[in-house]
Design an enzyme around this catalytic site. Sequence first.
Site, PDB file in Angstrom:
ATOM      1  N   GLY A 100       0.817  -1.211   0.000  1.00 58.05           N
ATOM      2  CA  GLY A 100       0.000   0.000   0.000  1.00 58.05           C
ATOM      3  C   GLY A 100       0.848   1.256   0.000  1.00 58.05           C
ATOM      4  O   GLY A 100       2.057   1.211  -0.262  1.00 58.05           O
ATOM      5  N   GLU A 101       0.221   2.333   0.355  1.00 54.32           N
ATOM      6  CA  GLU A 101       0.852   3.657   0.307  1.00 54.32           C
ATOM      7  C   GLU A 101       2.119   3.713   1.179  1.00 54.32           C
ATOM      8  O   GLU A 101       3.145   4.267   0.775  1.00 54.32           O
ATOM      9  CB  GLU A 101      -0.246   4.631   0.730  1.00 54.32           C
ATOM     10  CG  GLU A 101       0.121   5.910   1.308  1.00 54.32           C
ATOM     11  CD  GLU A 101      -0.416   6.036   2.740  1.00 54.32           C
ATOM     12  OE1 GLU A 101      -1.382   5.354   3.123  1.00 54.32           O
ATOM     13  OE2 GLU A 101       0.184   6.823   3.480  1.00 54.32           O
ATOM     14  N   ASP A 126      -8.694  -0.128  -0.326  1.00 49.26           N
ATOM     15  CA  ASP A 126      -9.146   1.262  -0.137  1.00 49.26           C
ATOM     16  C   ASP A 126      -9.092   2.114  -1.406  1.00 49.26           C
ATOM     17  O   ASP A 126      -9.714   3.177  -1.470  1.00 49.26           O
ATOM     18  CB  ASP A 126      -8.289   1.951   0.930  1.00 49.26           C
ATOM     19  CG  ASP A 126      -8.500   1.377   2.312  1.00 49.26           C
ATOM     20  OD1 ASP A 126      -9.419   0.552   2.470  1.00 49.26           O
ATOM     21  OD2 ASP A 126      -7.753   1.750   3.225  1.00 49.26           O
ATOM     22  N   MET A 168     -14.857  -0.332   5.392  1.00 47.02           N
ATOM     23  CA  MET A 168     -13.477   0.141   5.545  1.00 47.02           C
ATOM     24  C   MET A 168     -13.247   1.399   4.717  1.00 47.02           C
ATOM     25  O   MET A 168     -14.047   1.729   3.838  1.00 47.02           O
ATOM     26  CB  MET A 168     -12.496  -0.964   5.186  1.00 47.02           C
ATOM     27  CG  MET A 168     -12.328  -1.951   6.321  1.00 47.02           C
ATOM     28  SD  MET A 168     -11.042  -3.150   5.983  1.00 47.02           S
ATOM     29  CE  MET A 168     -10.860  -3.891   7.609  1.00 47.02           C
ATOM     30  N   ARG A 170     -10.056   4.236   5.560  1.00 52.67           N
ATOM     31  CA  ARG A 170      -9.480   5.040   6.631  1.00 52.67           C
ATOM     32  C   ARG A 170      -9.394   6.517   6.256  1.00 52.67           C
ATOM     33  O   ARG A 170      -9.856   7.382   6.979  1.00 52.67           O
ATOM     34  CB  ARG A 170      -8.090   4.463   6.910  1.00 52.67           C
ATOM     35  CG  ARG A 170      -7.156   5.308   7.677  1.00 52.67           C
ATOM     36  CD  ARG A 170      -5.876   4.539   7.901  1.00 52.67           C
ATOM     37  NE  ARG A 170      -6.117   3.403   8.761  1.00 52.67           N
ATOM     38  CZ  ARG A 170      -6.222   3.506  10.091  1.00 52.67           C
ATOM     39  NH1 ARG A 170      -6.085   4.658  10.680  1.00 52.67           N
ATOM     40  NH2 ARG A 170      -6.440   2.451  10.820  1.00 52.67           N
ATOM     41  N   GLN A 277     -14.411  -7.691   4.047  1.00 57.49           N
ATOM     42  CA  GLN A 277     -14.206  -6.971   2.776  1.00 57.49           C
ATOM     43  C   GLN A 277     -12.840  -7.252   2.169  1.00 57.49           C
ATOM     44  O   GLN A 277     -12.604  -7.004   0.994  1.00 57.49           O
ATOM     45  CB  GLN A 277     -14.294  -5.454   3.010  1.00 57.49           C
ATOM     46  CG  GLN A 277     -15.658  -4.996   3.460  1.00 57.49           C
ATOM     47  CD  GLN A 277     -15.581  -3.655   4.180  1.00 57.49           C
ATOM     48  OE1 GLN A 277     -15.723  -2.608   3.571  1.00 57.49           O
ATOM     49  NE2 GLN A 277     -15.361  -3.671   5.479  1.00 57.49           N
ATOM     50  N   ARG A 278     -11.920  -7.725   2.977  1.00 61.95           N
ATOM     51  CA  ARG A 278     -10.545  -7.914   2.520  1.00 61.95           C
ATOM     52  C   ARG A 278     -10.221  -9.380   2.243  1.00 61.95           C
ATOM     53  O   ARG A 278      -9.147  -9.689   1.746  1.00 61.95           O
ATOM     54  CB  ARG A 278      -9.601  -7.391   3.613  1.00 61.95           C
ATOM     55  CG  ARG A 278      -8.566  -6.458   3.093  1.00 61.95           C
ATOM     56  CD  ARG A 278      -7.938  -5.694   4.203  1.00 61.95           C
ATOM     57  NE  ARG A 278      -7.018  -6.484   4.995  1.00 61.95           N
ATOM     58  CZ  ARG A 278      -6.375  -5.988   6.054  1.00 61.95           C
ATOM     59  NH1 ARG A 278      -6.557  -4.735   6.416  1.00 61.95           N
ATOM     60  NH2 ARG A 278      -5.549  -6.717   6.743  1.00 61.95           N
TER      61      ARG A 278
HETATM   62  O1  F6P Z   1      -5.782  -0.344   4.128  1.00 60.64           O
HETATM   63  C1  F6P Z   1      -6.658  -1.400   4.140  1.00 60.64           C
HETATM   64  C2  F6P Z   1      -7.423  -1.466   5.429  1.00 60.64           C
HETATM   65  O2  F6P Z   1      -8.309  -2.535   5.312  1.00 60.64           O
HETATM   66  C3  F6P Z   1      -8.132  -0.182   5.852  1.00 60.64           C
HETATM   67  O3  F6P Z   1      -9.323   0.047   5.169  1.00 60.64           O
HETATM   68  C4  F6P Z   1      -8.304  -0.406   7.322  1.00 60.64           C
HETATM   69  O4  F6P Z   1      -8.399   0.804   8.020  1.00 60.64           O
HETATM   70  C5  F6P Z   1      -7.063  -1.124   7.694  1.00 60.64           C
HETATM   71  O5  F6P Z   1      -6.583  -1.751   6.538  1.00 60.64           O
HETATM   72  C6  F6P Z   1      -7.270  -2.125   8.774  1.00 60.64           C
HETATM   73  O6  F6P Z   1      -6.048  -2.637   9.137  1.00 60.64           O
HETATM   74  P1  F6P Z   1      -5.851  -3.869  10.131  1.00 60.64           P
HETATM   75  O7  F6P Z   1      -5.958  -5.131   9.312  1.00 60.64           O
HETATM   76  O8  F6P Z   1      -4.476  -3.684  10.633  1.00 60.64           O
HETATM   77  O9  F6P Z   1      -6.912  -3.805  11.155  1.00 60.64           O
END
Ligand code: F6P
Length: 344
Positions: A100-101, A126, A168, A170, A277-278
């Site tokens: 990511g970023e 995101d 999600m 952020r 979602q991930r």
């Molecule tokens: O950047 C992807 C993301 O899913 C964001 O939307 C979210 O805020 C963050 O990662 C959550 O991270 P973690 O898996 O560390 O809770």
Amino acid sequence: MRIGILTAGGDCPGLNAVIRAIVRSAIDRGDEAVGILRGYQGLAQSDYMELDQRTVAGILPLGGTILRTSSFEPLTENAVDRVAFAFERDNLDAVVAIGGEHTMEITRMLHEEEGLPLIGVPKTIDNDIVGTDFTFGFDTAVHVVMEAIDRLHTTAQSHDRLMVVEVMGRNAGWIALHGGLAGGADGILIPEVDTPVEELAEAVTRRHERGKDFSIIVVAEGANLAFANGEVRQVRVNEETDEYGYERLGGIGSALATELERATGYEARTVVLGHVQRGGTPTAHDRILATRYGAEAYELAREGRFGRMVALHGSEVTSVPLDEVRGIKTVDLELLGIAKRFFA
Ligand code: F6P
């Protein structure tokens, strides 16, 4: 050529498709690929796995990453020298960093300051990485949100309820906006725009007065709870930060549902979609985008064009200097304008 591949930061559907595409492109041209485990940590510790036709067989539809991932930061871990030395020690001619970023920032720094032969591939559900129109993983997340809203409609309708769906996002509201638009949400709250609770409550009331007995509101985890008197609150899980130093967001859905229930008198419920979602298998769109990104990353390595990030511009896969990948890509507010036509 011996090309190393690593995945860093949060996982995302499509990571394995990128890995597979780089490996198969390399094998196709007589090159070799090696998997670096747990992001930059694996490079610092020479923690590798073999990547050949057999190891990447069948991974295209798999979510997550076969290379594992971590938030390891060479700079803060005092590991920049170890990372730099790995290239010589382990005969690496190039490393593709998929992340990511934050990972793009580390990759840029290692390329600019240490001269390391690095290439970036942008990933995140995101879709907030500058320099590319879309990241893979986003389409899959949007599908999850859309499907959830479709399913919630039946209960919301049957019980005359207000449903608040926390998704999600952020720093940017891409998932909320696209997922909400695709699911026909009756309100969408994103980090880019502070919408007062009172305004939302009025829209919900107007909607109910014209005969709709339910409403579905989508809110991004990074959106603020705002009020007409100018008060703006960020809702967090607690005061602590996560492993990346970011605030631990979460809870806006429930806070908003409480406020809306109070302001409208309609019974409200909250659904937090979270990491669902991930996870899981990437959509066809994400598999194709990830495969094209992997193929392009391999070409960049082959041509020795380091310090670049692969990118999608329109329908073309190209690349941009990592130096241009700074900040956060926020949503197109024109699209929010279109979504608003369906709110009240
Ligand atoms: O950047 C992807 C993301 O899913 C964001 O939307 C979210 O805020 C963050 O990662 C959550 O991270 P973690 O898996 O560390 O809770």
